[in-house]
Design an enzyme around this catalytic site. Structure first.
Site, short mmCIF file in Angstrom:
data_model
loop_
_atom_site.label_atom_id
_atom_site.label_comp_id
_atom_site.label_asym_id
_atom_site.label_seq_id
_atom_site.Cartn_x
_atom_site.Cartn_y
_atom_site.Cartn_z
N CYS A 16 0.87 -1.18 0.00
CA CYS A 16 0.00 0.00 0.00
C CYS A 16 0.91 1.22 0.00
O CYS A 16 2.10 1.11 -0.29
CB CYS A 16 -0.98 -0.01 1.18
SG CYS A 16 -0.25 0.20 2.82
N ASN A 19 2.39 1.50 4.33
CA ASN A 19 2.66 0.25 5.02
C ASN A 19 2.35 0.32 6.53
O ASN A 19 3.03 -0.27 7.34
CB ASN A 19 4.11 -0.20 4.78
CG ASN A 19 4.40 -1.64 5.20
OD1 ASN A 19 5.51 -1.93 5.62
ND2 ASN A 19 3.44 -2.53 5.09
N CYS A 21 -1.38 0.62 7.40
CA CYS A 21 -2.81 0.29 7.54
C CYS A 21 -3.18 -0.95 6.72
O CYS A 21 -3.27 -2.05 7.24
CB CYS A 21 -3.70 1.47 7.12
SG CYS A 21 -3.55 2.93 8.15
N ARG A 22 -3.40 -0.74 5.43
CA ARG A 22 -3.92 -1.81 4.59
C ARG A 22 -2.97 -2.98 4.40
O ARG A 22 -3.36 -4.14 4.57
CB ARG A 22 -4.34 -1.25 3.22
CG ARG A 22 -5.50 -0.28 3.31
CD ARG A 22 -5.79 0.35 1.98
NE ARG A 22 -4.69 1.26 1.61
CZ ARG A 22 -4.59 1.87 0.44
NH1 ARG A 22 -5.51 1.66 -0.50
NH2 ARG A 22 -3.59 2.68 0.18
N SER A 23 -1.72 -2.71 4.02
CA SER A 23 -0.84 -3.85 3.72
C SER A 23 -0.47 -4.67 4.96
O SER A 23 -0.40 -5.90 4.85
CB SER A 23 0.40 -3.41 2.92
OG SER A 23 1.14 -2.43 3.58
N ASP A 132 -8.94 2.78 1.74
CA ASP A 132 -7.90 3.27 2.66
C ASP A 132 -8.58 3.86 3.90
O ASP A 132 -9.25 4.88 3.81
CB ASP A 132 -7.05 4.32 1.97
CG ASP A 132 -5.82 4.71 2.79
OD1 ASP A 132 -5.74 4.34 3.99
OD2 ASP A 132 -4.95 5.40 2.23
#
Length: 161
Positions: A16, A19, A21-23, A132
């Site tokens: 993401c 690095n 939150c999402r990933s 996100d």
């Protein structure tokens, strides 16, 4: 350039922007899906940007991973993607279109990594981005977790022989 990959087990990199939150959530979800399915896989995550390198995931991401997935991600540390990742990983899964395009533009010649959107592996979600949650609420982080958990469960099926 040499191909560094020597392991026979599949390798997957979640990517993401920062690095945090999402990933990291996607990394945790894929590890969990692999464990439940009995699939050996090496999973890591990275960001295309360098703003958070060395930082732990966002506190809200840590809370949702623990509360919804039973996974403690507080010891993860953000890192930025590097050229060697394109030779170490079989699959590089972007959380959104913008990061996928960036990854495509930086792919070195000779790379064997398969690039795609993570949600491309979820039926009915091809071409969509993982939302996100960074500027959102805890509800947005919960929604993000559900997205990456579903995508992880579908993606892991690809790796089952």
């Amino acid at each position: 350039m040499n191909h560094y990959k020597t392991s026979k087990r599949p390798t997957v990199l979640m990517v993401c922007l920062g690095n945090i939150c999402r990933s990291p959530l996607a990394e945790a979800a894929l590890r969990q899906a692999a464990e439940k399915s009995g699939v050996e896989v090496h999973v890591d995550s990275a960001g295309t940007g360098d703003w958070h390198v060395g930082n732990a995931p966002d506190k809200r991401a840590c809370a949702v991973a623990l509360n919804m997935g039973g996974i403690d991600i507080r010891k993860m540390r953000a890192r930025q993607i590097k050229e060697s990742d394109f030779f170490k990983f079989d699959h590089i899964l972007a959380m959104d279109i913008s990061n996928l395009r960036y990854l495509q533009s930086m792919t070195p010649e000779g790379s064997f990594a398969e690039l795609s959107l993570f949600l491309d592996h979820t039926p009915g979600a091809k071409g969509r981005s993982v939302a996100d949650p960074y500027y959102g609420t805890s509800t947005d982080f919960e929604s993000c977790w559900r997205q990456v958990q579903s995508a992880a469960e579908h993606f892991i099926k690809r790796l089952i022989p």
